[in-house]
Design an enzyme around this catalytic site. Structure first.
Site, PDB file in Angstrom:
ATOM      1  CD1 TRP A   1      39.735  39.771  45.388  1.00 32.66           C
ATOM      2  CD2 TRP A   1      37.884  39.823  44.132  1.00 32.66           C
ATOM      3  NE1 TRP A   1      40.128  39.936  44.089  1.00 32.66           N
ATOM      4  CE2 TRP A   1      39.029  39.967  43.296  1.00 32.66           C
ATOM      5  CE3 TRP A   1      36.610  39.816  43.553  1.00 32.66           C
ATOM      6  CZ2 TRP A   1      38.906  40.114  41.906  1.00 32.66           C
ATOM      7  CZ3 TRP A   1      36.498  39.961  42.184  1.00 32.66           C
ATOM      8  CH2 TRP A   1      37.639  40.104  41.376  1.00 32.66           C
ATOM      9  NE  ARG A   2      43.310  43.167  44.865  1.00 30.43           N
ATOM     10  CZ  ARG A   2      44.265  43.579  44.029  1.00 30.43           C
ATOM     11  NH1 ARG A   2      44.512  44.884  43.909  1.00 30.43           N
ATOM     12  NH2 ARG A   2      44.981  42.713  43.347  1.00 30.43           N
TER      13      ARG A   2
ATOM     14  CD  GLU B   1      43.128  34.286  46.188  1.00 32.00           C
ATOM     15  OE1 GLU B   1      44.085  33.645  45.729  1.00 32.00           O
ATOM     16  OE2 GLU B   1      42.955  35.498  45.957  1.00 32.00           O
TER      17      GLU B   1
ATOM     18  CD  GLN C   1      42.334  26.134  36.205  1.00 31.07           C
ATOM     19  OE1 GLN C   1      41.299  25.790  36.767  1.00 31.07           O
ATOM     20  NE2 GLN C   1      43.104  25.268  35.561  1.00 31.07           N
TER      21      GLN C   1
ATOM     22  CE1 TYR D   1      40.866  24.661  32.735  1.00 34.02           C
ATOM     23  CE2 TYR D   1      40.350  26.991  32.571  1.00 34.02           C
ATOM     24  CZ  TYR D   1      41.099  25.907  32.195  1.00 34.02           C
ATOM     25  OH  TYR D   1      42.100  26.045  31.246  1.00 34.02           O
TER      26      TYR D   1
END
Length: 292
Positions: A47-48, A60, A65, A105
């Protein structure tokens, strides 16, 4: 990334009276942070290496978490399954939950799908460049909205997350207790590289991760610090077990779920009701299944 560095970790900060650091101290801080990143930055994260706002949104939300190491594994497969907002918005929710397994999550998976739907239905498949607009998206608060804008659009926004907080407390609040984000934010703004904010924030986050390994956690000095509850034996663990068990199955009887989870029936029933109310699962005469 190497866990040992040559960076000087005792940069003079404010006195115990919390006087603002000098411009020279801020400049030295910037130099050392960027020097650290040049030598030890985590340059291998996919993602960079993209400026696609959708893909940065995915990363992101995943990183909110979950440890970077786990996201590094799950992110490529998720992007392969849902390469753009249209693909994610049109996918069954059950497929998104299935792809999310291993991240924890699970609410984030549903929030991410709703973000994609909002992008498609309200913004023509694009992501707004305004952090205040983004902060109203499902599962995105002010800090995540600003980080997306920094990394996707290279906007000079000011925000704090856990690694950034750790760096600023360590460098600028030595020997100080009960540090507030209100005290940290002006320093974040003063130190911000306004020409390359995305690189600057990467550098801060990587240094924060490194500090966590080598010094007592500075974030314990933060007034907002809370210790995460243990995962083992938690409701979160049982909820995850239930969802994972239902993936790819026709409706499953409650007794089968109880046999699989092996927890108190009253507790499992309570969690099944909560998962149904939250839209994760559906109940019929035949049993429980993931919601589409």
């Amino acid at each position: 990334m190497k866990t040992t560095t040559q960076i000087h970790l005792d940069l003079p900060g404010p006195s115990r009276s919390r006087d603002p650091p000098t411009d020279e101290a801020i400049a030295e801080f910037q130099t050392q942070v960027l020097s650290f990143y040049k030598r030890h930055g985590r340059h291998d994260m996919l993602w960079r290496h993209t400026d696609d706002p959708y893909r940065i949104l995915v990363s992101e939300i995943m990183l909110q978490q979950t440890q970077v190491e786990r996201v590094t594994v799950k992110y490529p497969a998720f992007i392969q399954s849902f390469p753009d907002a249209v693909a994610l918005a049109s996918a069954p929710q059950s497929a998104v939950i299935a792809a999310w397994q291993g991240m924890g999550y699970n609410r984030r998976a549903i929030a991410l799908k709703k973000c994609a739907e909002k992008m498609v239905n309200e913004y023509g498949g694009t992501l707004p460049r305004d952090p205040e607009v983004l902060a109203a998206f499902p599962g995105i608060g002010p800090a995540t909205a600003s980080s997306i804008c920094a990394f996707a659009f290279n906007l000079p926004v000011v925000f704090i997350e856990t690694n950034i907080r750790r760096v600023f407390i360590h460098f600028f609040f030595p020997g100080t207790e009960a540090v507030t984000d209100k005290e940290i934010l002006p320093l974040v703004e003063r130190a911000l590289d306004r020409e390359n904010p995305h690189v600057w924030y990467w550098a801060l986050m990587d240094l924060g991760t490194d500090l966590k390994k080598r010094v007592p956690n500075p974030n314990r000095k933060s007034t907002g610090y809370t210790k995460q509850a243990p995962f083992e034996g938690s409701d979160r663990r049982i909820r995850g077990m239930i969802l994972k068990f239902l993936i790819g199955k026709s409706p499953v009887r409650e007794n089968a779920i109880l046999d699989h989870v092996r927890e108190e029936p009253a507790r499992v029933n309570r969690l099944l009701l909560a998962l149904e109310k939250e839209g994760f699962i559906r109940k019929s005469r035949a049993g429980y299944r993931l919601a589409d």
